[in-house]
Design an enzyme around this catalytic site. Structure first.
Site, PDB file in Angstrom:
ATOM      1  N   GLY A   1      14.939 -10.613 -15.247  1.00 47.82           N
ATOM      2  CA  GLY A   1      14.908  -9.359 -14.488  1.00 47.82           C
ATOM      3  C   GLY A   1      15.659  -9.600 -13.188  1.00 47.82           C
TER       4      GLY A   1
ATOM      5  N   ASN B   1      15.006 -12.517 -10.544  1.00 51.47           N
ATOM      6  CA  ASN B   1      15.935 -13.647 -10.427  1.00 51.47           C
ATOM      7  C   ASN B   1      16.250 -13.922  -8.956  1.00 51.47           C
ATOM      8  OD1 ASN B   1      16.077 -13.666 -13.222  1.00 51.47           O
ATOM      9  ND2 ASN B   1      17.982 -12.500 -13.317  1.00 51.47           N
TER      10      ASN B   1
ATOM     11  N   ASN C   1      24.590  -3.566 -10.047  1.00 48.14           N
ATOM     12  CA  ASN C   1      24.096  -4.131 -11.306  1.00 48.14           C
ATOM     13  C   ASN C   1      24.139  -3.095 -12.437  1.00 48.14           C
ATOM     14  OD1 ASN C   1      23.274  -6.636 -12.183  1.00 48.14           O
ATOM     15  ND2 ASN C   1      21.614  -6.743 -10.701  1.00 48.14           N
TER      16      ASN C   1
ATOM     17  N   GLY D   1      33.993 -13.085 -10.069  1.00 45.27           N
ATOM     18  CA  GLY D   1      33.749 -14.180 -11.020  1.00 45.27           C
ATOM     19  C   GLY D   1      34.555 -15.413 -10.679  1.00 45.27           C
TER      20      GLY D   1
ATOM     21  N   GLY E   1      36.283 -15.684  -7.256  1.00 40.96           N
ATOM     22  CA  GLY E   1      35.491 -15.774  -6.034  1.00 40.96           C
ATOM     23  C   GLY E   1      35.065 -14.438  -5.470  1.00 40.96           C
TER      24      GLY E   1
ATOM     25  N   GLY F   1      22.748 -13.613 -14.938  1.00 41.09           N
ATOM     26  CA  GLY F   1      21.965 -14.120 -13.807  1.00 41.09           C
ATOM     27  C   GLY F   1      22.838 -14.686 -12.698  1.00 41.09           C
ATOM     28  N   ALA F   2      24.162 -14.806 -12.949  1.00 43.24           N
ATOM     29  CA  ALA F   2      25.047 -15.371 -11.923  1.00 43.24           C
ATOM     30  C   ALA F   2      25.155 -14.422 -10.720  1.00 43.24           C
ATOM     31  CB  ALA F   2      26.423 -15.642 -12.500  1.00 43.24           C
TER      32      ALA F   2
ATOM     33  N   ASP G   1      22.906 -12.354  -9.671  1.00 42.79           N
ATOM     34  CA  ASP G   1      21.650 -12.421  -8.898  1.00 42.79           C
ATOM     35  C   ASP G   1      21.605 -13.728  -8.094  1.00 42.79           C
ATOM     36  OD1 ASP G   1      20.969 -10.054 -10.165  1.00 42.79           O
ATOM     37  OD2 ASP G   1      20.029 -11.126 -11.829  1.00 42.79           O
TER      38      ASP G   1
HETATM   39  O1  KDG Z   1      21.169  -9.722 -13.749  1.00 44.37           O
HETATM   40  C1  KDG Z   1      20.535 -10.451 -14.797  1.00 44.37           C
HETATM   41  C2  KDG Z   1      19.705  -9.468 -15.519  1.00 44.37           C
HETATM   42  O2  KDG Z   1      20.564  -8.623 -16.227  1.00 44.37           O
HETATM   43  C3  KDG Z   1      18.748 -10.024 -16.511  1.00 44.37           C
HETATM   44  O3  KDG Z   1      17.851 -10.969 -15.967  1.00 44.37           O
HETATM   45  C4  KDG Z   1      18.019  -8.918 -17.232  1.00 44.37           C
HETATM   46  O4  KDG Z   1      17.336  -7.508 -15.444  1.00 44.37           O
HETATM   47  C5  KDG Z   1      17.912  -7.615 -16.488  1.00 44.37           C
HETATM   48  C6  KDG Z   1      18.552  -6.423 -17.036  1.00 44.37           C
HETATM   49  O5  KDG Z   1      18.058  -5.347 -16.742  1.00 44.37           O
HETATM   50  O6  KDG Z   1      19.543  -6.514 -17.759  1.00 44.37           O
END
Ligand code: KDG
Length: 318
Positions: free
Chosen positions: A35, A39, A167, A230, A233, A259-260, A262
């Site tokens: 999540g 993270n 995100n 990515g 940079g 997770g990168a 986050d």
């Molecule tokens: O940013 C990483 C997240 O995508 C992962 O941990 C899962 O939170 C998540 C999602 O909603 O995709």
């Protein structure tokens, strides 16, 4: 005055152990806490930063798994409520040697998506310096969108810096248009935005980091735009027209990129909480992102403060 607050949906990820096997054929999985905002909370906790993670879990085994994982790390769970009538969100993740893994969610009507501002135990912003939000929290339900917006208002009143990571998760929105409208509506009320370059393109129409930055700097209160690219940079521009370009660190083997972003946010926020110059916060962000891609769990590769210091010392001498 050095704490952070964040809100979001904790997920349990079932990450496939079967390499380059599609999800519908995979048979072995490893379970990790995940999540986006969780993270970031874990990343910051490992870097020695204290904060409050707001969310809800179901009274199910996945919920207990998350609560236990947080308790083991010493993360405060006072704002993690339990909803006995809903489940904890989960997702399944492919294991790939090239590109982005496919994922599959089972999170509709989860406990976190039913969270309302009135369910949240009282929040005291006195010692808080950063409120970290992501577009995922805003996407999971109408109630959560409103809660995110209310938190922005409360935090800004208290003089807290509000950081927004879009995100982008198109699967959680009803349409691309509502996603772009909703995310830019929230972004315009924040202080700092951290889009990936692809996200910036979807949200602003340009893939040029400077054009993405200018789009957001021209929107009311934003002071700083950090565009993550990515492997190349990070590019940052602030409202004084100062520009920073920080190269990414070389990584020998990318295991999993999830997770990168986050990790990047956690590294960046740790610098803000320590009142470091922007350039150093960006270096920390890139460094935590580099750690993150070298392990399989969404947050299991994040470094401790000592590991991060050693890495920065070795790679940039600071
Ligand atoms: O940013 C990483 C997240 O995508 C992962 O941990 C899962 O939170 C998540 C999602 O909603 O995709």
């Amino acid at each position: 005055m050095n704490k952070f607050v964040t809100i979001g949906e904790p997920l349990v990820v079932y990450a496939s152990d079967d390499v380059d096997v599609p999800l519908n054929e995979a048979t072995h999985f490893t379970r990790y806490p995940a999540g986006a905002e969780l993270n970031v909370t874990i990343g910051l906790n490992q870097l020695g930063c204290q904060g409050t993670y707001i969310s809800a879990l179901g009274a199910d085994s996945n919920g207990h798994f998350i609560r236990h994982a947080l308790a083991k790390k010493g993360i405060e769970t006072d704002h993690l409520i339990e909803n006995p009538n809903a489940r904890t969100g989960i997702y399944f993740k492919e294991r790939v040697t090239q590109g982005e893994p496919k994922i599959e969610y089972a999170r509709a009507h989860s406990a976190a998506s039913q969270l309302k501002i009135t369910d949240i135990p009282a929040l005291d912003f006195t010692d808080v310096r950063v409120l970290h939000l992501t577009g995922i929290a805003a996407a999971i339900s109408h109630e959560m969108f409103q809660t995110v917006e209310q938190l922005i208002i409360d935090a800004k009143k208290a003089g807290v810096t509000v950081i927004f990571d879009p995100n982008i998760r198109p699967a959680l929105w009803t349409s691309k248009a509502s996603m772009v409208r909703g995310l830019n509506h929230l972004a315009a009320q924040c202080d700092v935005i951290l889009p990936g370059v692809g996200e910036g393109e979807l949200l602003t129409g340009s893939s040029d980091p400077e054009a993405i930055a200018d789009f957001y700097l021209n929107l009311s209160t934003l002071h700083l735009v950090v565009v993550k690219s990515g492997e190349t940079g990070a590019y940052a521009k602030n409202d004084r027209n100062e520009i920073y370009q920080i190269a990414a660190f070389h990584v020998n083997k990318v295991v999993d990129t999830v997770g990168a972003g986050d990790g990047f946010a956690a590294g960046f926020i740790s610098g803000i909480l320590a009142e470091l110059p922007l350039e150093q916060s960006l270096l920390r962000a890139n460094a935590v992102g580099a750690f993150a891609v070298q392990s399989e769990g969404d947050n299991s590769g994040y470094p401790t403060e000592a590991e991060l210091e050693r890495f920065l010392q070795e790679h940039v001498g600071k």
